[in-house]
Design a protein around this motif. Structure first.
Motif, PDB file in Angstrom:
ATOM      1  N   VAL A 129      34.343  28.597 -15.603  1.00 37.76           N
ATOM      2  CA  VAL A 129      33.387  29.318 -14.512  1.00 37.76           C
ATOM      3  C   VAL A 129      34.001  30.366 -14.040  1.00 37.76           C
ATOM      4  O   VAL A 129      35.278  30.111 -13.394  1.00 37.76           O
ATOM      5  CB  VAL A 129      32.667  28.344 -13.711  1.00 37.76           C
ATOM      6  N   LYS A 130      33.476  31.502 -13.944  1.00 36.66           N
ATOM      7  CA  LYS A 130      34.088  32.600 -13.238  1.00 36.66           C
ATOM      8  C   LYS A 130      32.847  33.000 -11.980  1.00 36.66           C
ATOM      9  O   LYS A 130      31.839  33.286 -12.711  1.00 36.66           O
ATOM     10  CB  LYS A 130      34.579  33.645 -14.041  1.00 36.66           C
ATOM     11  N   TYR A 131      33.256  33.187 -10.874  1.00 42.95           N
ATOM     12  CA  TYR A 131      32.106  33.326  -9.815  1.00 42.95           C
ATOM     13  C   TYR A 131      32.428  34.941  -9.521  1.00 42.95           C
ATOM     14  O   TYR A 131      33.416  35.263  -9.085  1.00 42.95           O
ATOM     15  CB  TYR A 131      32.329  32.438  -8.625  1.00 42.95           C
TER      16      TYR A 131
ATOM     17  N   HIS B  39      26.096  26.177  -3.809  1.00 39.18           N
ATOM     18  CA  HIS B  39      27.446  25.441  -3.744  1.00 39.18           C
ATOM     19  C   HIS B  39      27.885  25.793  -5.096  1.00 39.18           C
ATOM     20  O   HIS B  39      27.092  25.685  -5.874  1.00 39.18           O
ATOM     21  CB  HIS B  39      27.446  24.095  -3.484  1.00 39.18           C
ATOM     22  N   HIS B  40      29.097  25.867  -5.648  1.00 37.06           N
ATOM     23  CA  HIS B  40      29.799  26.275  -6.594  1.00 37.06           C
ATOM     24  C   HIS B  40      29.545  25.245  -7.810  1.00 37.06           C
ATOM     25  O   HIS B  40      29.379  25.720  -9.049  1.00 37.06           O
ATOM     26  CB  HIS B  40      31.243  26.571  -6.586  1.00 37.06           C
TER      27      HIS B  40
ATOM     28  N   THR C 290      22.194  24.535  -1.547  1.00 33.63           N
ATOM     29  CA  THR C 290      22.886  25.684  -0.773  1.00 33.63           C
ATOM     30  C   THR C 290      23.693  25.183   0.166  1.00 33.63           C
ATOM     31  O   THR C 290      23.483  23.803   0.537  1.00 33.63           O
ATOM     32  CB  THR C 290      22.085  26.562  -0.319  1.00 33.63           C
TER      33      THR C 290
ATOM     34  N   SER D 230      27.580  35.668  -5.157  1.00 35.25           N
ATOM     35  CA  SER D 230      26.903  34.496  -4.522  1.00 35.25           C
ATOM     36  C   SER D 230      25.368  34.543  -4.973  1.00 35.25           C
ATOM     37  O   SER D 230      24.663  35.487  -4.495  1.00 35.25           O
ATOM     38  CB  SER D 230      27.058  34.096  -3.206  1.00 35.25           C
TER      39      SER D 230
ATOM     40  N   THR E 298      27.522  34.830 -12.202  1.00 35.85           N
ATOM     41  CA  THR E 298      28.490  33.694 -12.703  1.00 35.85           C
ATOM     42  C   THR E 298      28.511  33.799 -14.194  1.00 35.85           C
ATOM     43  O   THR E 298      27.652  34.068 -14.616  1.00 35.85           O
ATOM     44  CB  THR E 298      28.258  32.434 -12.143  1.00 35.85           C
TER      45      THR E 298
ATOM     46  N   ASN F 227      26.895  23.720  -8.668  1.00 38.81           N
ATOM     47  CA  ASN F 227      25.568  23.738  -9.079  1.00 38.81           C
ATOM     48  C   ASN F 227      25.576  24.544 -10.110  1.00 38.81           C
ATOM     49  O   ASN F 227      24.605  24.508 -10.981  1.00 38.81           O
ATOM     50  CB  ASN F 227      24.653  24.395  -7.945  1.00 38.81           C
ATOM     51  N   TYR F 228      26.519  25.638 -10.346  1.00 44.40           N
ATOM     52  CA  TYR F 228      26.353  26.343 -11.647  1.00 44.40           C
ATOM     53  C   TYR F 228      26.858  25.779 -12.691  1.00 44.40           C
ATOM     54  O   TYR F 228      26.092  25.908 -13.764  1.00 44.40           O
ATOM     55  CB  TYR F 228      27.391  27.562 -11.446  1.00 44.40           C
TER      56      TYR F 228
END
Length: 138
Positions: A60-62, A20-21, A13, A65, A102, A23-24
């Motif tokens: 990837v699409k967020y 944090h993006h 984080t 969070s 996500t 990490n996905y």
């Protein structure tokens, strides 16, 4: 569908305790490797044979969070499987709220680690994986 469950670690984080993006992509990889393991495709065995499994495409699409200490369910679908490549889709969901956090997909190929050329796996190596993922393509 294969569901991989994991808890968000503090080091994943930022200062606001939001994941944090980047990490996905790690979550996708963890889920994908476990899916393959469940489908009897052993990546270590493939590497011993000189075959690696690189990602050639990722998306990837967020949506929302994820936060520190949240339990995530990474729903993994194998949408395409053949002797040269695999296409996975992912949904990261909060276990507690059920919220979709996500979505994403990856495309992997089997590649000769020495030449970098795409190789085709023998069909018998994919039998269990094809059976496991049948519902993902219907």
């Amino acid at each position: 569908m294969f569901i991989y469950k994991r808890r968000v670690k503090f080091y994943e984080t930022d200062g606001m305790q939001v994941v944090h993006h980047a990490n996905y992509l790690r979550y996708f990889e963890e889920a994908r490797v476990e899916y393959l393991r469940e489908g009897k495709l052993d990546l270590t065995e493939l590497m011993d044979e000189g075959i690696v499994f690189p990602i050639v495409e990722v998306d990837v699409k967020y949506h929302q969070s994820a936060r520190y200490d949240e339990v995530l369910l990474i729903k993994t679908y194998l949408r395409k499987v053949d002797r040269a490549r695999l296409v996975f889709e992912y949904e990261v969901v909060s276990e507690k709220s059920g919220a979709l956090l996500t979505t994403g997909h990856t495309v992997n190929t089997y590649t000769d680690m020495h030449t970098g050329r795409i190789v085709r796996l023998p069909k018998e190596k994919l039998t269990a994986l094809i059976d496991l993922s049948k519902g993902d393509r219907e």
